[in-house]
Design a protein around this motif. Structure first.
Motif, short mmCIF file in Angstrom:
data_model
loop_
_atom_site.label_atom_id
_atom_site.label_comp_id
_atom_site.label_asym_id
_atom_site.label_seq_id
_atom_site.Cartn_x
_atom_site.Cartn_y
_atom_site.Cartn_z
N ILE A 190 -81.17 10.60 52.17
CA ILE A 190 -81.83 10.13 53.39
C ILE A 190 -81.64 8.63 53.55
CG2 ILE A 190 -84.09 9.76 54.47
CD1 ILE A 190 -84.92 12.50 53.29
N ARG A 191 -81.82 7.91 52.44
CA ARG A 191 -81.68 6.46 52.53
C ARG A 191 -80.25 6.06 52.89
NH1 ARG A 191 -83.63 4.79 47.67
NH2 ARG A 191 -81.48 4.59 46.98
N GLU A 192 -79.29 6.75 52.28
CA GLU A 192 -77.88 6.46 52.59
C GLU A 192 -77.60 6.62 54.08
OE1 GLU A 192 -75.12 8.79 50.27
OE2 GLU A 192 -75.93 7.93 48.43
N ILE A 193 -78.08 7.71 54.62
CA ILE A 193 -77.83 7.97 56.04
C ILE A 193 -78.49 6.91 56.90
CG2 ILE A 193 -78.28 9.55 57.95
CD1 ILE A 193 -78.14 11.81 55.79
N GLU A 194 -79.73 6.61 56.57
CA GLU A 194 -80.46 5.65 57.40
C GLU A 194 -79.89 4.24 57.30
OE1 GLU A 194 -84.49 6.47 56.27
OE2 GLU A 194 -84.75 7.92 57.89
N ASP A 195 -79.41 3.87 56.13
CA ASP A 195 -78.89 2.50 55.95
C ASP A 195 -77.44 2.34 56.37
OD1 ASP A 195 -81.29 1.98 54.91
OD2 ASP A 195 -80.63 1.75 52.83
N GLY A 196 -76.62 3.28 55.96
CA GLY A 196 -75.19 2.97 55.92
C GLY A 196 -74.31 3.49 57.02
N SER A 197 -74.70 4.53 57.69
CA SER A 197 -73.70 5.26 58.46
C SER A 197 -73.23 4.54 59.71
CB SER A 197 -74.24 6.64 58.82
OG SER A 197 -75.40 6.48 59.59
N LEU A 198 -73.95 3.53 60.15
CA LEU A 198 -73.52 2.83 61.36
C LEU A 198 -73.09 1.39 61.10
CD1 LEU A 198 -76.15 4.26 63.82
CD2 LEU A 198 -73.69 4.50 64.04
N SER A 199 -72.97 1.04 59.83
CA SER A 199 -72.70 -0.37 59.51
C SER A 199 -71.32 -0.82 59.97
CB SER A 199 -72.85 -0.60 58.01
OG SER A 199 -71.95 0.25 57.33
N TRP A 200 -70.43 0.12 60.22
CA TRP A 200 -69.08 -0.26 60.66
C TRP A 200 -69.06 -0.66 62.13
CZ3 TRP A 200 -67.00 2.64 64.62
CH2 TRP A 200 -67.68 3.81 64.92
N LEU A 201 -70.11 -0.29 62.87
CA LEU A 201 -70.06 -0.45 64.33
C LEU A 201 -70.04 -1.91 64.79
CD1 LEU A 201 -72.23 2.37 65.82
CD2 LEU A 201 -70.04 1.60 66.73
N GLU A 202 -70.92 -2.71 64.22
CA GLU A 202 -70.98 -4.10 64.68
C GLU A 202 -69.68 -4.85 64.41
OE1 GLU A 202 -72.80 -5.64 66.90
OE2 GLU A 202 -73.60 -3.63 67.06
N PRO A 203 -69.13 -4.74 63.19
CA PRO A 203 -67.82 -5.38 62.98
C PRO A 203 -66.75 -4.87 63.94
CG PRO A 203 -68.75 -4.68 60.90
CD PRO A 203 -69.67 -4.17 61.96
N ALA A 204 -66.79 -3.59 64.23
CA ALA A 204 -65.79 -3.04 65.15
C ALA A 204 -65.95 -3.67 66.53
CB ALA A 204 -65.94 -1.52 65.24
N ARG A 205 -67.19 -3.80 66.97
CA ARG A 205 -67.43 -4.42 68.28
C ARG A 205 -66.96 -5.87 68.30
NH1 ARG A 205 -72.76 -1.54 68.60
NH2 ARG A 205 -72.38 0.11 70.11
N ALA A 206 -67.30 -6.60 67.25
CA ALA A 206 -66.93 -8.02 67.20
C ALA A 206 -65.41 -8.16 67.23
CB ALA A 206 -67.50 -8.67 65.94
N TRP A 207 -64.76 -7.26 66.53
CA TRP A 207 -63.30 -7.33 66.46
C TRP A 207 -62.68 -7.07 67.83
CZ3 TRP A 207 -59.52 -3.05 65.84
CH2 TRP A 207 -58.24 -3.53 65.56
N VAL A 208 -63.13 -6.03 68.47
CA VAL A 208 -62.61 -5.68 69.79
C VAL A 208 -62.84 -6.83 70.77
CG1 VAL A 208 -62.96 -4.16 71.77
CG2 VAL A 208 -62.77 -3.20 69.47
#
Ligand code: ZN
Length: 239
Positions: A190-208
């Motif tokens: 549960i903790r893994e899902i809540e913490d980690g699964s969207l962490s790639w999104l912000e860097p992806a946005r910044a990059w684009v």
């Protein structure tokens, strides 16, 4: 530190700020972009901060492709020229006029740029991804939590069975141990899902967004800001 964006973003994995991120999407951005961006992006930050136009806008940006010395600039008969300082060894490189260099910088920016329209499209797709991931996560977490509740019930029942002397102390201890381990596993998931699964999104946005900056710089034609941008994306630019 050389941080290289790999074209694997195209397939769902990309590197940003030295970390590998796992995106959860199908290919979103054109292959052209990724082939062109092998060396893009070091950090976020404001690229468009206003600065006074320097007399030699590309000074300090480049190194010589032949001998790796710094590139210096000077004015001759009304034109800016850039050339290798040739401080280390014999180098056969000649000077280059700023107009030519500007074209080269622009063609590099062209290769890494993403139009505002495409940027919007990609950001929209990322938003949809986020939505999808959030919904899936919610369902997944709910399932895990109901499993967790089951374990609590079972632990109670197990205790009753032991107290009623239906099972032995040894059996009780074994069963309890198993359930507690399972409970820890579930909580970790549960903790893994809540913490980690969207962490790639912000860097992806910044990059684009930074790729869109390249496009805006091309339209503005501001050479100093092109230099600032190229420094930010970090690779060694070679004359
Ligand atoms: Zn040189």
């Amino acid at each position: 530190v050389q941080r290289i964006l790999k074209s694997t973003f195209y397939y769902g994995i990309f590197e940003f700020n030295g970390e590998t991120h796992q995106g959860s999407h199908e290919p979103l951005i054109s292959k052209k972009l990724f082939d062109a961006c092998q060396e893009v992006m070091r950090d976020r930050g404001h690229i468009m901060t206003r600065k006074s136009e320097s007399h030699f806008p590309f000074r300090g940006l480049l190194i010589c492709g032949e001998c790796k010395c710094a590139i210096t600039a000077e004015t001759q008969k009304g034109h800016n020229y850039y050339r290798c300082t040739k401080k280390r060894e014999i180098c056969s490189q000649k000077y280059i006029r700023e107009e030519i260099l500007t074209e080269q910088v622009k063609s590099f920016l062209q290769k890494v740029s993403l139009s505002s329209q495409d940027t919007e499209k990609v950001l929209r797709e990322l938003g949809k991804d986020e939505q999808k991931v959030r919904e899936n996560n919610k369902m997944f977490v709910e399932n895990l939590k109901s499993e967790l509740a089951d374990i609590e019930t079972k632990l109670d029942k197990l205790l009753s069975a032991y107290l009623d002397e239906i099972i032995s102390a040894e059996e009780y201890a074994t069963q309890k141990q198993k359930m507690l381990e399972h409970r820890v596993e579930l909580k970790e998931k549960i903790r893994e899902i809540e913490d980690g699964s969207l962490s790639w999104l912000e860097p992806a946005r910044a990059w684009v967004k930074s790729l869109n900056q390249a496009d805006k710089l091309l339209s503005s034609g501001d050479k100093s800001e092109m230099t600032t941008f190229l420094k930010q994306i970090g690779s060694n630019h070679i004359l």
